[in-house]
Design an enzyme around this catalytic site. Structure first.
Site, PDB file in Angstrom:
ATOM      1  N   ASP A   1       0.863  -1.178   0.000  1.00 37.41           N
ATOM      2  CA  ASP A   1       0.000   0.000   0.000  1.00 37.41           C
ATOM      3  C   ASP A   1       0.904   1.234   0.000  1.00 37.41           C
ATOM      4  O   ASP A   1       2.132   1.108  -0.105  1.00 37.41           O
ATOM      5  CB  ASP A   1      -0.923  -0.002   1.244  1.00 37.41           C
ATOM      6  CG  ASP A   1      -0.153   0.204   2.541  1.00 37.41           C
ATOM      7  OD1 ASP A   1       1.104   0.263   2.515  1.00 37.41           O
ATOM      8  OD2 ASP A   1      -0.793   0.324   3.597  1.00 37.41           O
TER       9      ASP A   1
ATOM     10  N   ASP B   1       1.506   4.750   2.371  1.00 36.35           N
ATOM     11  CA  ASP B   1       1.134   5.386   3.638  1.00 36.35           C
ATOM     12  C   ASP B   1       1.557   6.855   3.649  1.00 36.35           C
ATOM     13  O   ASP B   1       2.688   7.180   3.295  1.00 36.35           O
ATOM     14  CB  ASP B   1       1.832   4.671   4.808  1.00 36.35           C
ATOM     15  CG  ASP B   1       1.608   3.170   4.788  1.00 36.35           C
ATOM     16  OD1 ASP B   1       0.527   2.735   5.196  1.00 36.35           O
ATOM     17  OD2 ASP B   1       2.515   2.437   4.340  1.00 36.35           O
TER      18      ASP B   1
ATOM     19  N   ASP C   1      -3.194   4.510   2.876  1.00 31.37           N
ATOM     20  CA  ASP C   1      -3.530   4.857   4.263  1.00 31.37           C
ATOM     21  C   ASP C   1      -3.149   6.306   4.511  1.00 31.37           C
ATOM     22  O   ASP C   1      -2.050   6.732   4.154  1.00 31.37           O
ATOM     23  CB  ASP C   1      -2.732   3.982   5.257  1.00 31.37           C
ATOM     24  CG  ASP C   1      -3.196   2.537   5.253  1.00 31.37           C
ATOM     25  OD1 ASP C   1      -4.346   2.272   4.851  1.00 31.37           O
ATOM     26  OD2 ASP C   1      -2.403   1.676   5.671  1.00 31.37           O
TER      27      ASP C   1
HETATM   28  P1  GTP Z   1       4.284  -2.445   2.984  1.00 29.80           P
HETATM   29  O1  GTP Z   1       3.081  -1.574   3.008  1.00 29.80           O
HETATM   30  O2  GTP Z   1       3.921  -3.886   2.915  1.00 29.80           O
HETATM   31  O3  GTP Z   1       5.261  -2.060   1.962  1.00 29.80           O
HETATM   32  O4  GTP Z   1       5.062  -2.274   4.386  1.00 29.80           O
HETATM   33  P2  GTP Z   1       4.849  -1.168   5.486  1.00 29.80           P
HETATM   34  O5  GTP Z   1       6.012  -1.214   6.407  1.00 29.80           O
HETATM   35  O6  GTP Z   1       4.521   0.158   4.860  1.00 29.80           O
HETATM   36  O7  GTP Z   1       3.604  -1.736   6.289  1.00 29.80           O
HETATM   37  P3  GTP Z   1       2.150  -1.147   6.576  1.00 29.80           P
HETATM   38  O8  GTP Z   1       1.658  -0.256   5.507  1.00 29.80           O
HETATM   39  O9  GTP Z   1       1.291  -2.311   6.912  1.00 29.80           O
HETATM   40  O10 GTP Z   1       2.330  -0.337   7.910  1.00 29.80           O
HETATM   41  C1  GTP Z   1       3.014   0.889   7.973  1.00 29.80           C
HETATM   42  C2  GTP Z   1       3.229   1.205   9.429  1.00 29.80           C
HETATM   43  O11 GTP Z   1       1.972   1.435  10.060  1.00 29.80           O
HETATM   44  C3  GTP Z   1       3.853   0.045  10.176  1.00 29.80           C
HETATM   45  O12 GTP Z   1       5.247   0.080  10.111  1.00 29.80           O
HETATM   46  C4  GTP Z   1       3.336   0.219  11.566  1.00 29.80           C
HETATM   47  O13 GTP Z   1       4.199   1.005  12.317  1.00 29.80           O
HETATM   48  C5  GTP Z   1       1.998   0.911  11.351  1.00 29.80           C
HETATM   49  N1  GTP Z   1       0.997  -0.124  11.569  1.00 29.80           N
HETATM   50  C6  GTP Z   1       0.371  -0.877  10.647  1.00 29.80           C
HETATM   51  N2  GTP Z   1      -0.442  -1.763  11.253  1.00 29.80           N
HETATM   52  C7  GTP Z   1      -0.313  -1.577  12.574  1.00 29.80           C
HETATM   53  C8  GTP Z   1      -0.894  -2.171  13.732  1.00 29.80           C
HETATM   54  O14 GTP Z   1      -1.702  -3.095  13.666  1.00 29.80           O
HETATM   55  N3  GTP Z   1      -0.499  -1.652  14.947  1.00 29.80           N
HETATM   56  C9  GTP Z   1       0.369  -0.620  15.040  1.00 29.80           C
HETATM   57  N4  GTP Z   1       0.708  -0.144  16.236  1.00 29.80           N
HETATM   58  N5  GTP Z   1       0.925  -0.055  13.983  1.00 29.80           N
HETATM   59  C10 GTP Z   1       0.600  -0.526  12.772  1.00 29.80           C
HETATM   60 MN    MN Z   2       2.733   0.410   3.750  1.00 33.95          MN
HETATM   61 MN    MN Z   3      -0.385   0.802   5.571  1.00 35.25          MN
END
Ligand code: GTP
Ligand code: MN
Ligand code: MN
Length: 371
Positions: free
Chosen positions: A205, A207, A295
């Site tokens: 995704d 962020d 997000d």
């Molecule tokens: P990809 O999107 O797969 O490339 O990896 P990403 O590291 O960006 O992961 P993701 O978008 O799922 O999450 C981004 C950040 O949001 C994470 O590193 C977390 O710190 C935070 N986050 C996502 N899910 C949770 C959760 O369930 N609890 C908490 N505390 N933080 C979350």
């Molecule tokens: Mn992400």
């Molecule tokens: Mn995310």
């Protein structure tokens, strides 16, 4: 690259926040095996074992050298009997039989398939599996199953959102969000966070953190952005969560709970013409657009550094940052704040560097947080 540990070997910390972990992984054969085991334990609700394998994988990812013998792991933290047995199999046979068994297990395969749908977690996947469902067509044909709005969108856009998002696509989305934000207030700011901020070329995704300089206006800002995206015809799905942030509350060191800032989980329509070099998804490129998961989180400005730190991840890095704060410093850290239990006071931070400094840690760059 070096393939054996340099001598003398520097001690490797048990905390990911005291290690520098780039995207260059010299121990993929082990960490990929550990990841399968961690996921399998997660499906079996065995949190302890799941975390143990994630920690072990994280330690190996931080090494600037490849492990070529079990002897080389002797001074490394977080590697128990079970992880070493798996490593031994991989070293001698090139594969782990335990991992092979999991990968060919029907339950594992089905739960993996079901949880790949946006809005479906391990509990729902397990429920469907226990009902005898094995495929998407089984689920969609079962009239007794109620899919919530998130899951319906998950199935509708499955092809697009299960395909990775490229860096070029992420940057194009930043321009779109930037445009929507600046149409509302030129003073607001947008920052790319998550995996792309850590230097990843692909993500599941994209962020973003959006902030406004006026405290208390962040809920309104997010709603206005959503409205702008909707008017442009880009909003395919939106789950908006208003802020429940309470500044008097102590930080929650447990990582599992999401933060209380106002946020939204979106699926946006991204036009091929907006992306340099075209869309990453081949199918989407011939169609002229693709769906992407986005997000957005909107913390109050005085919490920006904590939110940026938390959302930059990686999950393992953030888990260990909180664990380190509590166990080594008697401090409580989460995405909202840092609290010193000795002094009984909150510690303010306007940058990530401030947070590392409060914790008495060396600063680790975002691209070194791929723990
Ligand atoms: P990809 O999107 O797969 O490339 O990896 P990403 O590291 O960006 O992961 P993701 O978008 O799922 O999450 C981004 C950040 O949001 C994470 O590193 C977390 O710190 C935070 N986050 C996502 N899910 C949770 C959760 O369930 N609890 C908490 N505390 N933080 C979350
Ligand atoms: Mn992400
Ligand atoms: Mn995310």
């Amino acid at each position: 690259a070096t393939v054996s540990p340099p001598t003398p070997v520097a001690t490797v910390s048990q905390y990911a926040c005291q290690r520098r972990t780039t995207l260059e992984n010299h121990n993929k054969i082990f960490t990929e095996a550990f990841e399968v085991l961690a996921e399998s334990y997660e499906f079996n609700m065995n949190e302890g074992q799941c975390l143990a394998f994630r920690r072990a994988a994280s330690v190996l990812k931080s090494l600037p050298w490849a492990v070529l013998s079990l002897g080389a792991t002797q001074d490394l933290p977080c590697l128990g009997q079970h992880t070493k047995k798996v490593m031994e199999e991989v070293l001698y046979y090139g594969r782990s039989f335990e991992v092979d068994n999991i990968l060919s297990d029907e339950r594992f395969q089905t739960l993996k398939l079901f949880t790949s749908v946006f809005g479906v977690g391990p509990k729902t996947a397990e429920k469907w599996y226990c009902r005898g469902l094995r495929s998407f067509s089984d689920i969609l044909a079962d009239r007794s199953i109620h899919l919530n709005r998130m899951q319906q969108s998950g199935f509708l856009h499955y092809g697009d959102i299960s395909r990775a998002v490229s860096k070029a696509e992420a940057l194009s989305l930043r321009n779109i969000i930037d445009g929507a934000v600046h149409a509302i207030t030129p003073a607001a700011a947008v920052a790319l966070t998550g995996g792309f901020r850590r230097g990843k070329e692909f993500g599941h995704d994209v962020d973003f953190i959006v902030t406004t300089p006026e405290l208390g206006k962040e809920d309104r800002l997010l709603l206005n952005i959503i409205d702008g995206l909707k008017r442009q015809g880009l909003l395919l799905y939106c789950d908006y969560q208003a802020s429940t942030f309470d500044m008097a509350k102590l930080p929650n060191h447990r990582f599992k709970a999401m933060d209380n800032f106002s946020k939204c989980f979106l699926i946006l329509r991204l036009e091929s013409s907006q992306v340099e070099g075209g869309l990453h998804s081949v199918e989407g490129d011939s169609r002229g657009w693709r769906a992407v998961r986005v997000d957005l989180v909107s913390p109050p400005l005085d919490r920006y550094a904590f939110a940026l730190m938390g959302w930059t991840g990686s999950r393992q890095f953030q888990r260990d940052l909180r664990r380190f704060a509590r166990a080594e410093r008697r401090m409580l850290l989460d995405n909202h704040a840092l609290y010193d239990k000795n002094k009984k006071e909150f510690l303010a931070a306007s940058t990530e560097k401030d947070i590392f400094a409060h914790l008495g840690l060396e600063y680790i760059e975002p691209w070194q947080r791929n723990a």
